[in-house]
Design an enzyme around this catalytic site. Structure first.
Site, PDB file in Angstrom:
ATOM      1  CG  HIS A   1      -0.450   0.293   2.508  1.00 47.39           C
ATOM      2  ND1 HIS A   1      -0.389  -0.641   3.514  1.00 47.39           N
ATOM      3  CD2 HIS A   1       0.054   1.421   3.043  1.00 47.39           C
ATOM      4  CE1 HIS A   1       0.124  -0.093   4.599  1.00 47.39           C
ATOM      5  NE2 HIS A   1       0.398   1.161   4.328  1.00 47.39           N
TER       6      HIS A   1
ATOM      7  CG  ASP B   1      -0.171  -4.018   2.633  1.00 46.00           C
ATOM      8  OD1 ASP B   1       0.324  -3.496   1.613  1.00 46.00           O
ATOM      9  OD2 ASP B   1      -0.403  -3.397   3.688  1.00 46.00           O
TER      10      ASP B   1
ATOM     11  CD  GLN C   1      -2.696   7.725  11.110  1.00 47.30           C
ATOM     12  OE1 GLN C   1      -2.045   7.888  12.130  1.00 47.30           O
ATOM     13  NE2 GLN C   1      -4.008   7.687  11.083  1.00 47.30           N
ATOM     14  N   GLY C   2       2.384   6.340   8.984  1.00 48.42           N
ATOM     15  CA  GLY C   2       3.804   6.608   8.811  1.00 48.42           C
ATOM     16  C   GLY C   2       4.680   5.439   9.201  1.00 48.42           C
ATOM     17  CG  ASP C   3       4.818   3.670  12.776  1.00 45.17           C
ATOM     18  OD1 ASP C   3       5.912   4.250  12.723  1.00 45.17           O
ATOM     19  OD2 ASP C   3       4.018   3.829  13.713  1.00 45.17           O
ATOM     20  CB  SER C   4       2.458   1.894   6.318  1.00 41.40           C
ATOM     21  OG  SER C   4       1.179   2.097   6.828  1.00 41.40           O
TER      22      SER C   4
END
Length: 254
Positions: free
Chosen positions: A72, A117, A205-208
């Site tokens: 993603h 993913d 958010q941002g750790d993905s």
């Protein structure tokens, strides 16, 4: 909420890049909630995936020229706009920056439910290995689910919708029962997903794309969830012992 760290960067492009959304659809969030400061020497596999010069996601060094992240984070993107920073504890500073030359999203990645993913990125040049840049091994393919504690690191939001830190963060989480997690998410947990949680602690958010590490090996990839650190909803991670996920990673490595 997805655990994708692309939100801030792609917002400028009118593109939502955060499968860790904390709404009733999967979202990318990608940040660490309830964590503590750490250093790259403690998590030398950690990288920052950048859109041009801005951090969007995490990732891990799995070979001298390969990075594992979440699909993603890269789906629909051109390799020419992506770079990887490794070897630094501070977001957007230090370490070494290298270009991405090839994106290998899982061919079955489904953006509607964030299934399959994972993505493997090929770099323009090899990572220079050192105390702050190391390859992390994947968990053994015959490792059983259940009862594991793990660590996840990154520069994601400090709380859902909140600011991101400059210093690398880490948090410890515990494996959630698969059936219980599936119930919490209304049947949305597939075989390619595993769930971990800890009250008040989570990726965001941002750790993905970052690594979920247990026993010194990577067991998952930060993927999605509803909100961040919401006690009702564990964090969801791509499952590295699942056959289709693992086969894709290995095919690129070979």
């Amino acid at each position: 909420m997805f655990k994708i760290v692309l939100v801030a960067v792609f917002a400028a492009l009118a593109v939502e890049a955060s499968p860790r959304l904390r709404v009733q659809v999967p979202q990318l969030d990608g940040r660490i909630v309830g964590g503590v400061d750490t250093t790259i020497e403690d998590y030398p596999h950690q990288i920052s995936l950048m859109y041009f010069t801005s951090h969007i996601c995490g990732g891990s060094i799995i070979a001298r020229n390969l990075i594992l992240t979440a699909a993603h984070c890269t789906y629909g993107q051109s390799a020419r706009v992506l770079k990887v920073r490794y070897g630094s504890s501070v977001m957007d500073q230090g370490g070494k920056v290298v270009a991405v030359v090839q994106i290998n999203d899982h061919p079955k990645y489904n953006p509607s439910n964030i299934d399959y993913d994972v993505s493997v990125l090929k770099l323009a040049e090899d990572v220079v290995l050192s105390s702050n840049a190391q390859i992390i091994e994947m968990v053994s393919s015959n490792t059983q689910e259940g009862g594991r504690n793990a660590f996840v690191s990154g520069w994601g939001a400090l709380y859902s919708g909140g600011p991101s830190p400059n210093q690398l963060q880490v948090v410890e989480v515990a494996e959630e029962d698969r059936a219980a997690c599936n119930r919490a998410y209304g049947g949305k947990i597939t075989d390619r997903m595993i769930c971990f949680k800890n009250p008040g602690k989570d990726s965001c958010q941002g750790d993905s794309g970052g690594a979920l590490v247990s026993g010194g090996a990577q067991v998952g990839v930060v993927s999605w969830g509803y909100g961040c650190a919401d006690a009702r909803y564990p964090g969801v991670y791509s499952h590295l012992t699942e056959a289709a996920i693992r086969a894709h990673i290995v095919s690129v490595m070979n």
